[in-house]
Design a protein around this motif. Structure first.
Motif: not given
Lengths: 125, 169
Positions: B94-96, B98
């Motif tokens: 998910g941080s990719i 973001l």
């Protein structure tokens, strides 16, 4: 309610509005994450742009688009730090027996170090 | 089906756990605003990606999984730990999304309507995160890595390698 953001001296009002909107948006994403299976897909919502969504809208209203764009540029650095933090946490949880809460909370120091390090590199000071 | 909805999971969360998430989310959002006001938007912006409720969420995942196993009379410690690690792996993907979200907002916000950029950026986050997850689930990255390694193994030895070999002999 949002007009309070523009009022001079409306600092406490501003903080309270941010607190309630932030709490609501973050909780909403957390609840959506709870609804999904498998765990890896639900985990995606752990890195949802919840704080950013709550903040950027209010920032555009109170300070304008350019101010919000500067925040977003720094958010990019914070997101890279988040990716590194989460990658390390995943490996620690897979390979060790440390307490989950302790590892994830202590790891936020790593996030802070990487984020500030990247900020210094990007700003050259 | 790859992804399922699990409505019953909502009943496993107690009211005070919702309250903790609300308080943490509110505190970090208000805190980011205070930091931006005191130190400027450049420093304040970093905290828009602060792992605000991740420690609370992942601890909750571990707790629920352990309780579920223990209710069935099983030892759930390792299983709970695996669930927490799976949640963290998902958040990493998910941080990719973001990172891409931040780029979209940074580049498009000054030149387009704010609400369409912010809502479009959220859709981009959802699409990129889901795509990375889907690719991971289907071993796309592993296969790509194997192909790269295989092509390197097949590459003919260059003159430098032959010289090194001759020197060793």
């Amino acid at each position: 309610m949002l007009s309070g953001l523009r009022e001079p001296g409306g600092t406490l009002k501003d903080i309270l509005i941010r607190f309630f909107i932030g709490g609501a948006v973050v909780s909403a994403f957390a609840v959506i994450g709870d609804l999904f299976k498998p765990k890896t897909f639900a985990g995606l919502f752990g890195a949802a742009p919840s704080v950013a969504l709550a903040t950027l809208g209010l920032t555009v209203i109170s300070h304008g688009k350019l101010y919000a764009a500067i925040e977003s540029r720094s958010m990019l650095l914070g997101s890279i730090a988040l990716f590194i933090y989460l990658s390390v946490i995943t490996q620690v949880l897979v390979r060790t027996k440390f307490n989950v809460a302790a590892v994830t909370v202590a790891g936020t120091v790593l996030w802070l170090g990487v984020a500030l390090g990247l900020w210094v590199l990007a700003n050259g000071s | 089906m790859l992804v399922k909805l699990n409505i019953s999971a909502l009943s496993e969360t107690r009211w005070y756990q919702y309250l903790v998430r609300f308080l943490l989310g509110g505190l970090i959002t208000a805190g980011a605003g205070i930091i931006a006001k005191k130190f400027g938007p450049s420093i304040g912006g970093l905290f828009l990606a602060f792992p605000a409720i991740f420690p609370a969420s992942v601890t909750l995942v571990e707790k629920h999984e352990r309780e579920r196993k223990e209710d069935r009379g099983l030892e759930g410690k390792q299983r709970a730990r695996d669930a927490a690690a799976a949640d963290a792996a998902g958040a990493t993907m998910g941080s990719i999304g973001l990172i891409v979200f931040a780029v979209v907002i940074w580049k498009l916000l000054p030149v387009h309507a704010p609400w369409s950029v912010i809502s479009g950026g959220t859709l981009v986050w959802a699409a990129v995160s889901s795509l990375v997850w889907f690719g991971w689930k289907r071993d796309w990255f592993l296969r790509y890595g194997e192909q790269v390694l295989a092509s390197k193994r097949k590459a003919p030895r260059g003159p430098d390698n032959q010289k090194d070999l001759a020197a060793k002999l």
